[in-house]
Structure formats: C-alpha cells, structure tokens
Write a protein that holds these residues in place. Structure first.
Motif: not given
Ligand SMILES: Cc1cc2nc3c(=O)[nH]c(=O)nc-3n(C[C@H](O)[C@H](O)[C@H](O)COP(=O)(O)OP(=O)(O)OC[C@H]3O[C@@H](n4cnc5c(N)ncnc54)[C@H](O)[C@@H]3O)c2cc1C
Length: 397
Positions: A41, A293, A306
């Motif tokens: 992370e 994502d 999510l």
């Molecule tokens: C306005 C809005 C409302 C939403 N509402 C919903 C909802 O109600 N329900 C739902 O299911 N989804 C919702 N979503 C979507 C949801 O927020 C995302 O799909 C979710 O946060 C993705 O999670 P993730 O862990 O894949 O990515 P992220 O949350 O982006 O996490 C990525 C992680 O990787 C780390 N990272 C990044 N680059 C590196 C690197 N190079 N090296 C090491 N670590 C790194 C970051 O620090 C972070 O901790 C919403 C999105 C938006 C914009």
C-alpha cells in the motif's frame, strides 16, 4: 506456501498491490484460508473511523457482505445502515418503482457503510492473520516474470516474488501500466456532488433516487437522522453549487430535492467527483490479474462499483483457494471470462440508465416505461433486484 513442492520458494503465494477496500478484502479472504499474502500500500494503514461520517459511502450487497464475512472481518453495526427499500422515480412523477427486499424473501438489500470503516475493519482483520504481511508507504516500479514466479520491484529498494501479483491499486493503477494493459474510457461530463447532511425526518430504511433531465438526485441513508445526498449534474452547474455557503446550499437542496427529504438541520461535509467509465482491455497477464477499479470504473448511479470489485476478489479467491498454483494461466483465464462478462453487463446497465434518464425526451420516455414495466411485472422486478444483489437471477433457491 501452497503448491511450493513443485515451485521455487517465493516470498508469498500472492502479492496484492493496493490496500483499498478491494485489495484488503482479497488479502483477508486469502489469509483466512491459509495463503501467504503480501499487501503493498502506497499510503499508511487506515486510521480508526470516528466522529462525523465520512463523505465516501458505499452500498454493500448480499454477495459482497457474504464475501467480507468469509474473510473474518467484522463491521461495526453502529456505523452501518441496512436498507430495505429502493425507490426509483422520475422528477415529474410519471415513472415510479419501489423495490422491497421482502418481495425477494430478504430481510434487507444490504448496508450503507463508509469506505474508511470497511477498509479499517479489513486491515484490523489482516493484523490477526499470520500469513499476511502488509508493506506500507511503498509502490511498485517494475515487474517481470521469471519461470514460475513474478518479481515486483518496489520504490523502497525491496524486491518481492510471488506466484501471482494482483493489481487492486484503483483507477490509475500503476500495476496495469507496468503490465502494458490499456483501457477504454468515456467521460460522462457530469460530476457527483456528495453532501452529508443531518435531517429533521428519520428515513433510515429506504434509499431513493429521482431522475431529472440533468442527472439523478439520490438519498442514501446513514445511521441516525443522517444521510448522504448525491447530486449529479453538469460540470458547470456542480462547480457553481460548490461556491455556495452552507446556508445557501441547504436552501438549494431543499428547493431541488423531493419534498420527502424534509428540512435539513446541518450540512456536515461536501465534495464533488467527476463521473467517468473505464474498462481494462485485459484483466490478466502472465502471473498477473487486475481487480476492482484497476480493472473497471462504472457510473456510480446504481451503487455497484465497489460491489463488482468485491465480486472480482471473491471469484479470484475461490479459484486460487481451489487450485494448486495461484498464477496458473488457465485458472486466470477462467477468472477473466467470468468477471469480464459480469462487469460488461453492469457497465452496459449503468450506461443505459444514464442515457435513458438524462438523454433526449424520447429516451427519457423509454426510461419511464422501464420503471412502469418493473413496477407492473413482479418477475422482472425480482430479476432486477437479484442482479443488483450480485445473485444469479436464474438460479433456484
Ligand atoms: C461518487 C461515487 C459514489 C460511489 N458509490 C458507490 C456505492 O454506493 N457502491 C459501490 O459499490 N461503489 C460505489 N462507488 C465506487 C467505489 O467507490 C469504487 O469502486 C471503490 O472505491 C474501488 O475500490 P478499490 O479498492 O478497487 O480502489 P481504491 O478505493 O481506489 O483503492 C486503491 C488503493 O490502492 C492504493 N494504491 C494506489 N496506487 C498504488 C500504488 N502504485 N502502489 C501501492 N498502492 C497503491 C491506494 O492508496 C488505495 O488504498 C462510488 C464511486 C464514486 C466516485
């Protein structure tokens, strides 16, 4: 180390880049089943949530909750809000549909939870799992495969190896870039303004959404008389609204949102996010997979981004747990086939919702018709609810 009798010794079975909700959930699920996992992370370990509710809220559906439970993580009830009804309507009242969990024999549709509460609960679980090592404040700078392992070089001077490296590092994934995997993307030219409020009226078991020609307005309930409002609009209109002070914003919300919201007692916090869609051209490479994502970003209007990321993690975890080699290419292909089809369907569904309800008038009339159909044909309604819950609508229970 699983399968190590036939493979060279590596630092971990699986390395996950990105300790957000999706990456941490996969690490916890694999660690809970005895795998050796390294979690990379770039930031710090998340801090315990306290005080006012954070702006980033997500809905978790039945399949996502089941997956989180299987990792042994515990979500604090007092910061979660179960919801039993989803109410969808258009602004002039000509289309309306009410979905109730009870109609599908469920107690609720799921919960709304702060992103930071979920992430913290998962990291707490990771701390209890002896097979999981968290490497914070570092990021990958290069990666290559050597025989039955993939190497990951980090910006802190360390190099780690694993049978599989998973990119869960969000929409701007470094791992995806290092693996030369391209994306397709689309800009909706819309922003979502998220406003956490306290309300005079309690309305904690229903989540509602009203479609307007400029974008939907949604109310997501939070514990107590609190709510997260999501106001989608053009870039320009949202930027203008962001300049309003709290009193003026309160008035603007009370004027524009449906009467059922009632009076607001406090604006707690606000921010806005651009709305884009993105899809990786491949989810896998040699001893590499993308989830969450990093693989796909969907329009948030259906609250599924999510959820589908957690479903990726769930599918990948099951394939890894049942197989001998976590990086086996045929198994990874199976993962890609299953998840690409499901995610593509979700992208198409959210895209059509957007265009049907915010497009030209004939399209909006079609959108109203779809709400009529959902309201009048119980079978269609049940199928839509099961799909939204990550359940197979064709499977007999
Ligand atoms: C306005 C809005 C409302 C939403 N509402 C919903 C909802 O109600 N329900 C739902 O299911 N989804 C919702 N979503 C979507 C949801 O927020 C995302 O799909 C979710 O946060 C993705 O999670 P993730 O862990 O894949 O990515 P992220 O949350 O982006 O996490 C990525 C992680 O990787 C780390 N990272 C990044 N680059 C590196 C690197 N190079 N090296 C090491 N670590 C790194 C970051 O620090 C972070 O901790 C919403 C999105 C938006 C914009």
């Amino acid at each position: 180390m699983q399968g190590s009798d036939q493979r060279t010794m590596q630092d971990h079975d699986v390395i996950i880049v990105g300790g957000g909700m999706v990456g941490a959930a996969l690490a916890a699920r694999l660690g809970n089943s005895g795998q050796s996992v390294g979690l990379i992370e770039q930031g710090d370990a998340p801090a315990a949530p306290e005080g006012d509710y954070d702006l980033r809220i997500s809905s978790l559906n039945a399949r996502s909750l089941k997956f989180i439970n299987a990792s042994g993580a515990h979500l604090p009830e007092e910061r979660c809000c179960p919801f039993r009804h989803i109410d969808v309507a258009n602004q002039d009242g000509t289309g309306h549909s009410l979905f109730s969990a009870a109609d599908s024999g469920m107690e609720d549709f799921g919960i709304f939870v702060e992103n930071r509460t979920l992430q913290y609960a998962l990291w707490q679980r990771l701390a209890d799992l002896p097979g999981v090592t968290c490497y914070t404040q570092c990021a990958p700078i290069s990666t290559l495969t050597t025989g039955d392992a993939r190497l990951l070089e980090l910006d802190n001077g360390k190099t780690l190896t694993a049978a599989l490296i998973v990119g869960a590092d969000g929409a701007r994934s470094t791992l995806r870039e290092l693996a030369s995997i391209g994306v397709t993307h689309y800009d909706y030219h819309q922003r979502a303004m998220i406003i956490n409020v306290e309300t005079e009226l309690p309305q904690q078991d229903v989540s509602w959404q009203v479609f307007t020609p400029t974008g939907p307005m949604a109310m997501l309930p939070l514990p107590g008389q609190r709510a997260s409002l999501v106001w989608y609009d053009s870039d320009e209109a949202t930027k203008a609204r962001e300049q309003l002070d709290d009193d003026a914003l309160k008035t603007a919300i009370e004027d524009a949102f449906p009467e059922r919201l009632g009076k607001l007692t406090r604006i707690v916090a606000r921010a806005s996010f651009p709305i884009k869609r993105q899809h990786a051209k491949r989810y896998i490479g040699k001893r590499l997979a993308l989830i969450g994502d990093a693989a796909h970003v969907v329009h948030p209007l259906a609250g599924q981004g999510l959820n589908i990321g957690l479903h990726d993690a769930d599918t990948l975890a099951e394939i890894i747990i049942q197989g001998r080699d976590p990086g086996d290419y045929l198994n990874l292909l199976r993962f890609e086939c299953q998840r690409r089809a499901a995610n593509q369907a979700m992208i198409a569904a959210t895209d059509s919702f957007h265009h049907l309800f915010t497009g030209a008038k004939p399209l909006r009339q079609l959108g109203d018709l779809s709400l009529h159909i959902a309201e009048r044909i119980p079978f269609a309604k049940r199928m839509m609810m099961q799909q939204a819950n990550g359940l197979n609508p064709f499977k007999r229970r």
